[in-house]
Enzyme design. Structure first.
Site, PDB file in Angstrom:
ATOM      1  N   HIS A 243       0.811  -1.232   0.000  1.00 64.29           N
ATOM      2  CA  HIS A 243       0.000   0.000   0.000  1.00 64.29           C
ATOM      3  C   HIS A 243       0.846   1.284   0.000  1.00 64.29           C
ATOM      4  O   HIS A 243       0.847   2.054  -0.963  1.00 64.29           O
ATOM      5  CB  HIS A 243      -0.889   0.038   1.239  1.00 64.29           C
TER       6      HIS A 243
HETATM    7  O1  RIB Z   1      -5.468   0.261   3.881  1.00 67.49           O
HETATM    8  C1  RIB Z   1      -4.081   0.318   3.896  1.00 67.49           C
HETATM    9  C2  RIB Z   1      -3.589   1.530   4.660  1.00 67.49           C
HETATM   10  O2  RIB Z   1      -4.033   1.449   6.020  1.00 67.49           O
HETATM   11  C3  RIB Z   1      -2.102   1.658   4.741  1.00 67.49           C
HETATM   12  O3  RIB Z   1      -1.764   3.026   4.773  1.00 67.49           O
HETATM   13  C4  RIB Z   1      -1.792   0.996   6.055  1.00 67.49           C
HETATM   14  O4  RIB Z   1      -0.543   1.419   6.559  1.00 67.49           O
HETATM   15  C5  RIB Z   1      -2.918   1.449   6.892  1.00 67.49           C
HETATM   16  O5  RIB Z   1      -2.669   2.767   7.339  1.00 67.49           O
END
Ligand code: RIB
Ligand code: CA
Length: 326
Positions: A243
Site C-alpha cells: 500500500h
Molecule cells: O489500507 C491500507 C492503509 O491502512 C495503509 O496506509 C496501512 O498502513 C494502513 O494505514
C-alpha cells in the site's frame, strides 16, 4: 512532484509506512522535510516513535517528527495491532529512539511548511486524513499553498479492507477524508485497486533477509510479520500488499500509473454499511476514461504490477538469483 520539491509525509507508522519511508529515504533526490504522525495502525505517539526509529536506521535523525491526531473527528480510535503487531512494527522490539518528537503539533507543522514553500510542498498522506483536514481548518488557503497531495486510501472498484466498502485510512476518519478530497487542490489517490495488485512475496522476503544491510534486515523482519498476516487473513498464500510504498513511489515519480483518470471523488459519511466508502465517478470507463471537467483528483486505477522488485532493490535486497541461467 519534481525530484527536489520539498516533501512532507503524514503517516501512522505501521509496517508498510516504515517500508515507504525507507524507500523514500533511499533516494538522495527526495527532499523529505518532515514526518507527521497520526493514529491508525497504532496510536499516534507510537507511530511517531516508530518514525523516529526508522529515520535513525536510515541515518536521518535530522528530519523533524511531529505528533498529530490521537483520534478521529468523532473522538473514536480504531487501531490495527492484529495487522501491524502490538508495537506497530510486527513486534520486532527495536530499541527506543534516541530523540523525542518535536513539540509543534502535526497540523501546525503542515501549515508552516506549506507557508514556507508556497506552491511547492508535496504532502504524501499514508494514514487517516485527520491531520491534513485539521491543517485545512487552521489555514483555509492551504489548497493554494500546497503543490500536490498524494494519498494512499480508498477502494474504488475493489472491496474495502476494514468493511466490505471501506479502506482503513478512509474508514478511520471519513469526515476528514471527505474534506481533504473536496478541498480543491491537486490530489493523486492511490486506492486498494492498485495497492492490492503490487505484492511482496516470500522471494522478496528472502532477498531482503540475505541483503546484508541493516535496512534490508529490518525490512525482512517487519515483512515476515506482514506476510504472516496477509497469508492468514487475506490472500491464503505468502503475499503482502504494497500500500504505502506504492503511494510513495508514485509521489516520487518512480511509478507511472497505467490508468489514472481525473474524476470527482466523494466519501460516504453516513452511518450505514457504506460509511467510509470512496465513491469515484468512473462512469467514463467505456469511453476511455476522459478526465472530467473541473475534477482535481487523479485516481490511480492501474499500475504495471512490477513495483515490489524495485522496492526490494531500493531497500538493499540481494540480487534476484532466480533470473540466472545455468
Ligand atoms: O489500507 C491500507 C492503509 O491502512 C495503509 O496506509 C496501512 O498502513 C494502513 O494505514
Ligand atoms: Ca499507513
Amino acid at each position: 512532484m519534481t525530484p527536489k520539491d520539498p516533501l512532507l509525509v503524514d503517516c501512522d507508522t505501521g509496517i508498510d509506512d516504515a517500508l515507504a519511508l525507507l524507500y523514500l529515504l533511499g533516494d538522495p533526490d527526495v527532499d523529505l522535510r518532515a514526518v507527521t504522525a497520526v493514529f491508525g495502525n497504532t496510536d499516534a505517539g507510537t507511530a511517531a516513535e516508530n518514525t523516529l526509529r526508522v529515520l535513525e536506521l536510515a541515518g536521518r535523525p535530522d528530519i523533524p517528527v511531529a505528533v498529530g491526531a490521537r483520534s478521529n473527528w468523532r473522538g473514536t480510535v480504531h487501531l490495527a495491532p492484529h495487522v501491524h503487531g502490538h508495537d506497530g512494527l510486527g513486534g520486532t522490539g527495536l530499541p527506543a529512539p534516541a530523540r523525542s518528537p518535536g513539540t509543534e503539533p502535526a497540523a501546525e507543522l503542515i501549515v508552516r511548511l506549506a507557508r514556507e514553500n508556497p506552491g511547492k510542498l508535496h504532502v504524501l498522506a499514508i494514514g487517516p486524513l485527520t491531520n491534513l483536514a485539521t491543517a485545512l481548518l487552521l489555514e483555509p488557503e492551504l489548497p493554494e499553498l500546497v503543490g500536490h497531495v498524494t494519498i494512499m486510501g480508498g477502494a474504488v472498484h475493489h472491496p474495502g479492507n476494514v468493511t466490505p466498502a471501506a479502506e482503513a485510512n478512509v474508514h478511520n476518519d471519513p469526515e476528514a477524508a471527505r474534506m481533504v478530497l473536496r478541498a480543491g487542490w491537486d490530489v493523486t489517490l492511490v486506492p486498494l485497486d492498485v495497492t492490492m495488485n503490487e505484492v511482496l512475496t516470500e522471494q522478496h522476503w528472502h532477498r531482503l533477509r540475505t541483503g546484508g544491510t541493516a535496512i534490508a534486515r529490518f525490512a525482512a523482519e517487519i515483512l515476515k510479520h506482514y506476510l504472516d498476516v496477509y497469508q492468514r487473513d487475506v490472500f491464503g498464500v505468502r503475499c503482502a500488499a504494497c500500500h504505502d510504498p506504492l503511494a510513495a513511489a508514485i509521489a516520487a515519480g518512480d511509478v507511472s500509473p497505467v490508468l489514472a483518470p481525473k474524476v470527482t471523488v466523494d466519501v460516504d459519511t453516513g452511518d450505514g454499511p457504506a460509511r467510509g466508502s470512496t465513491i469515484a465517478d468512473t462512469r467514463g470507463r467505456h469511453r476511455g476514461f476522459p478526465d472530467q471537467d473541473g475534477a482535481r483528483v487523479r485516481v490511480v486505477l492501474q499500475t504495471d504490477g512490477t513495483f515490489a522488485d524495485r522496492l526490494v532493490e531500493r531497500l538493499g535486497g540481494a540480487a534476484d538469483r532466480s533470473l540466472d541461467v545455468a
